[in-house]
Design a protein around this motif. Structure first.
Motif, PDB file in Angstrom:
ATOM      1  N   ASN A  25     -85.350  32.597  -4.897  1.00 43.18           N
ATOM      2  CA  ASN A  25     -86.303  32.171  -6.138  1.00 43.18           C
ATOM      3  C   ASN A  25     -87.736  32.889  -6.130  1.00 43.18           C
ATOM      4  O   ASN A  25     -88.538  32.563  -5.160  1.00 43.18           O
ATOM      5  CB  ASN A  25     -86.327  30.688  -6.151  1.00 43.18           C
ATOM      6  CG  ASN A  25     -84.919  30.062  -6.697  1.00 43.18           C
ATOM      7  OD1 ASN A  25     -84.459  30.743  -7.681  1.00 43.18           O
ATOM      8  ND2 ASN A  25     -84.404  29.170  -6.051  1.00 43.18           N
ATOM      9  N   GLN A  26     -87.928  33.592  -7.351  1.00 45.96           N
ATOM     10  CA  GLN A  26     -89.361  33.949  -7.271  1.00 45.96           C
ATOM     11  C   GLN A  26     -89.833  33.639  -8.611  1.00 45.96           C
ATOM     12  O   GLN A  26     -89.042  33.430  -9.522  1.00 45.96           O
ATOM     13  CB  GLN A  26     -89.266  35.568  -7.055  1.00 45.96           C
ATOM     14  CG  GLN A  26     -89.082  36.112  -5.540  1.00 45.96           C
ATOM     15  CD  GLN A  26     -89.007  37.486  -5.662  1.00 45.96           C
ATOM     16  OE1 GLN A  26     -88.413  38.293  -6.371  1.00 45.96           O
ATOM     17  NE2 GLN A  26     -89.569  37.973  -4.624  1.00 45.96           N
ATOM     18  N   ARG A  27     -91.085  33.685  -8.769  1.00 42.06           N
ATOM     19  CA  ARG A  27     -91.647  33.276 -10.000  1.00 42.06           C
ATOM     20  C   ARG A  27     -91.150  34.183 -10.984  1.00 42.06           C
ATOM     21  O   ARG A  27     -91.420  35.211 -11.408  1.00 42.06           O
ATOM     22  CB  ARG A  27     -93.120  33.356  -9.939  1.00 42.06           C
ATOM     23  CG  ARG A  27     -93.660  32.690 -11.165  1.00 42.06           C
ATOM     24  CD  ARG A  27     -95.662  32.552 -10.983  1.00 42.06           C
ATOM     25  NE  ARG A  27     -96.058  34.103 -10.652  1.00 42.06           N
ATOM     26  CZ  ARG A  27     -96.380  34.453  -9.564  1.00 42.06           C
ATOM     27  NH1 ARG A  27     -96.253  33.584  -8.247  1.00 42.06           N
ATOM     28  NH2 ARG A  27     -96.862  35.437  -9.198  1.00 42.06           N
ATOM     29  N   GLY A  28     -90.603  33.611 -12.208  1.00 39.24           N
ATOM     30  CA  GLY A  28     -90.096  34.564 -13.272  1.00 39.24           C
ATOM     31  C   GLY A  28     -88.719  35.093 -13.188  1.00 39.24           C
ATOM     32  O   GLY A  28     -88.175  35.701 -13.973  1.00 39.24           O
TER      33      GLY A  28
ATOM     34  N   GLY B 103     -96.986  41.090  -7.731  1.00 39.36           N
ATOM     35  CA  GLY B 103     -96.746  39.651  -7.720  1.00 39.36           C
ATOM     36  C   GLY B 103     -96.060  39.287  -9.063  1.00 39.36           C
ATOM     37  O   GLY B 103     -95.621  38.136  -9.144  1.00 39.36           O
ATOM     38  N   ASN B 104     -95.854  40.146  -9.976  1.00 42.62           N
ATOM     39  CA  ASN B 104     -95.553  39.988 -11.391  1.00 42.62           C
ATOM     40  C   ASN B 104     -93.950  40.291 -11.011  1.00 42.62           C
ATOM     41  O   ASN B 104     -93.390  41.620 -11.687  1.00 42.62           O
ATOM     42  CB  ASN B 104     -95.979  40.938 -12.214  1.00 42.62           C
ATOM     43  CG  ASN B 104     -95.451  40.500 -13.606  1.00 42.62           C
ATOM     44  OD1 ASN B 104     -94.691  40.033 -13.860  1.00 42.62           O
ATOM     45  ND2 ASN B 104     -96.470  40.985 -14.506  1.00 42.62           N
ATOM     46  N   TYR B 105     -93.061  39.274 -10.633  1.00 45.33           N
ATOM     47  CA  TYR B 105     -91.671  39.623 -10.364  1.00 45.33           C
ATOM     48  C   TYR B 105     -90.999  39.866 -11.371  1.00 45.33           C
ATOM     49  O   TYR B 105     -89.855  40.472 -11.273  1.00 45.33           O
ATOM     50  CB  TYR B 105     -91.343  38.251  -9.408  1.00 45.33           C
ATOM     51  CG  TYR B 105     -91.830  38.410  -7.988  1.00 45.33           C
ATOM     52  CD1 TYR B 105     -92.347  39.216  -7.204  1.00 45.33           C
ATOM     53  CD2 TYR B 105     -92.737  37.263  -7.905  1.00 45.33           C
ATOM     54  CE1 TYR B 105     -92.679  39.256  -6.141  1.00 45.33           C
ATOM     55  CE2 TYR B 105     -93.583  36.876  -6.730  1.00 45.33           C
ATOM     56  CZ  TYR B 105     -93.564  37.959  -5.801  1.00 45.33           C
ATOM     57  OH  TYR B 105     -94.494  37.760  -4.633  1.00 45.33           O
ATOM     58  N   LYS B 106     -91.214  39.037 -12.554  1.00 45.52           N
ATOM     59  CA  LYS B 106     -90.398  38.977 -13.834  1.00 45.52           C
ATOM     60  C   LYS B 106     -90.350  40.470 -14.411  1.00 45.52           C
ATOM     61  O   LYS B 106     -89.461  41.098 -14.556  1.00 45.52           O
ATOM     62  CB  LYS B 106     -91.144  38.207 -14.815  1.00 45.52           C
ATOM     63  CG  LYS B 106     -90.142  38.181 -16.030  1.00 45.52           C
ATOM     64  CD  LYS B 106     -90.642  37.159 -17.073  1.00 45.52           C
ATOM     65  CE  LYS B 106     -89.978  36.966 -18.355  1.00 45.52           C
ATOM     66  NZ  LYS B 106     -90.536  36.186 -19.324  1.00 45.52           N
TER      67      LYS B 106
ATOM     68  N   LYS C 118     -84.726  33.803 -11.460  1.00 45.29           N
ATOM     69  CA  LYS C 118     -83.740  32.930 -11.164  1.00 45.29           C
ATOM     70  C   LYS C 118     -82.817  33.625  -9.986  1.00 45.29           C
ATOM     71  O   LYS C 118     -82.407  34.639 -10.496  1.00 45.29           O
ATOM     72  CB  LYS C 118     -83.197  32.340 -12.623  1.00 45.29           C
ATOM     73  CG  LYS C 118     -82.181  31.098 -12.113  1.00 45.29           C
ATOM     74  CD  LYS C 118     -81.359  30.706 -13.234  1.00 45.29           C
ATOM     75  CE  LYS C 118     -80.742  29.285 -12.965  1.00 45.29           C
ATOM     76  NZ  LYS C 118     -80.182  28.941 -14.275  1.00 45.29           N
ATOM     77  N   LYS C 119     -82.745  32.714  -9.199  1.00 46.96           N
ATOM     78  CA  LYS C 119     -81.930  33.203  -7.935  1.00 46.96           C
ATOM     79  C   LYS C 119     -80.392  33.073  -8.546  1.00 46.96           C
ATOM     80  O   LYS C 119     -79.848  32.164  -9.172  1.00 46.96           O
ATOM     81  CB  LYS C 119     -81.809  32.188  -7.112  1.00 46.96           C
ATOM     82  CG  LYS C 119     -81.170  32.610  -5.579  1.00 46.96           C
ATOM     83  CD  LYS C 119     -81.268  31.484  -4.630  1.00 46.96           C
ATOM     84  CE  LYS C 119     -80.479  31.576  -3.266  1.00 46.96           C
ATOM     85  NZ  LYS C 119     -81.031  30.709  -2.291  1.00 46.96           N
TER      86      LYS C 119
ATOM     87  N   ASP D  38     -93.959  44.570  -8.512  1.00 45.53           N
ATOM     88  CA  ASP D  38     -93.570  43.719  -7.136  1.00 45.53           C
ATOM     89  C   ASP D  38     -94.861  43.446  -6.352  1.00 45.53           C
ATOM     90  O   ASP D  38     -95.016  42.439  -6.145  1.00 45.53           O
ATOM     91  CB  ASP D  38     -92.424  44.748  -6.566  1.00 45.53           C
ATOM     92  CG  ASP D  38     -91.584  43.534  -5.836  1.00 45.53           C
ATOM     93  OD1 ASP D  38     -91.953  42.233  -5.417  1.00 45.53           O
ATOM     94  OD2 ASP D  38     -90.344  44.203  -5.321  1.00 45.53           O
TER      95      ASP D  38
END
Length: 331
Positions: free
Chosen positions: A222-225, A191-194, A227-228, A188
């Motif tokens: 919504n964050q990179r990788g 920045g690697n949210y996935k 889905k909201k 987190d």
């Protein structure tokens, strides 16, 4: 070859791998890519950590003593030396102990074995990998955190060291749920949210309560990788609140104040913020003050808002302190 020459050779190799740039985009060279993201100290340690020769760990400690390495793995090297029956005495004078070193309790003794068997939940507390992950990324409010560790604030996380340590820890058999949560925190911060969400979900499935809150907050935006998913976010935040996870009540307030998924409901937001305040959740003061300052769902009252932020700040909430500094300086 003497141990000094061998240590020098290993360090040179580590430096070359950690600093070399050509060919890193080549998909056929994943090992070099992984090594390039690590420091020379990481690579050196990985080359000696499974050795049964005490001289290899002494060589590492010598490099710490002379300032070549920061000493990230110093406690583990000392454990290895003790387990192999050799006192950890650097050949050159060790630097003076810092206040941080004095505040850090010594690690648990590692079982004496050259090839350790798979760790289980019962002996996980003795694993250097478990301890390294705990020291690098434990959350201060985690109920599973070892009592002798203060925890690491999010802004102080060293993502490279934490991800490396926690990846190792989560690969152990029956690794504690907190190790997956700590890996999620580390991703987190990077920045690697996935990958963070994958780790948080694994921790949640293993029964880690705070991970429920982290998954919920991740699904609120919504964050990179990632889905909201407003419906899942609400269900999980309510579950976290039922489990009495700190900040879950204020999280529900945020959900309705911001209208996640189009469900803006100011009365519910105010109710949840007040519940949060009653439960000692400092973020309740932050959210309620924002609504009071803007006149959202209630009459606008900037003085009252500043009082609320001040109360949150007195509980150590950095967000409340920041809002107070920015909007209440001329009171």
């Amino acid at each position: 070859m003497s141990m000094k020459l061998l240590a020098g050779s290993l360090i040179a190799t580590a430096l070359a791998l950690s600093w070399s740039a050509p060919g890193l985009a080549d998909p056929a060279r994943p090992l070099l890519l992984a090594q390039a993201s690590q420091s020379a100290e990481d690579i050196f340690w990985q080359s000696v950590q499974n050795s049964t020769d005490p001289a290899m760990f002494q060589a590492y400690l010598d490099q710490v003593a002379n300032g070549t390495f920061k000493g990230i793995y110093k406690p583990l090297a000392e454990i290895k030396l003790k387990a192999l029956g050799k006192a950890a005495a650097p050949s050159t004078p060790a630097p003076e102990t810092t206040a941080q070193d004095r505040a850090t309790p010594p690690p648990a003794t590692e079982p004496t074995t050259s090839s350790p068997p798979a760790q289980t939940a019962q002996d996980g507390a003795l694993s250097p990998d478990i301890e390294a992950c705990d020291r690098a990324a434990a959350h201060a409010m985690d109920e599973q955190k070892p009592a002798n560790l203060p925890g690491v604030t999010f802004d102080k996380l060293d993502t490279s060291a934490a991800i490396t340590a926690c990846l190792r820890a989560t690969q152990l058999t029956d690794a504690p749920a907190r190790e997956f949560f700590q890996l999620g925190r580390s991703y987190d911060k990077a920045g690697n949210y996935k990958e963070a969400m994958v780790a948080y979900k694994a921790a949640m499935e293993k029964g880690h309560k705070r991970a429920i809150y982290n998954v919920a907050t991740g699904l609120m935006k919504n964050q990179r990788g990632v889905k909201k998913d407003p419906a899942a976010a609400l269900a999980l935040m309510e579950r976290a609140a039922d489990e009495k996870v700190m900040f879950a009540l204020s999280g529900l307030g945020d959900y309705y104040r911001l209208g996640v998924g189009g469900r803006r409901n100011y009365p519910k937001a105010i109710d949840y913020y007040n519940q949060a305040i009653a439960a000692g959740d400092s973020q309740g003061y932050v959210g309620l003050a924002i609504m009071t300052y803007d006149g959202t769902g209630m009459p606008r009252n900037r003085n009252k808002a500043c009082d609320l932020w001040q109360k949150g700040s007195s509980l150590g909430d950095v967000n409340a302190a920041d809002y107070s500094k920015r909007y209440c300086r001329y009171r």
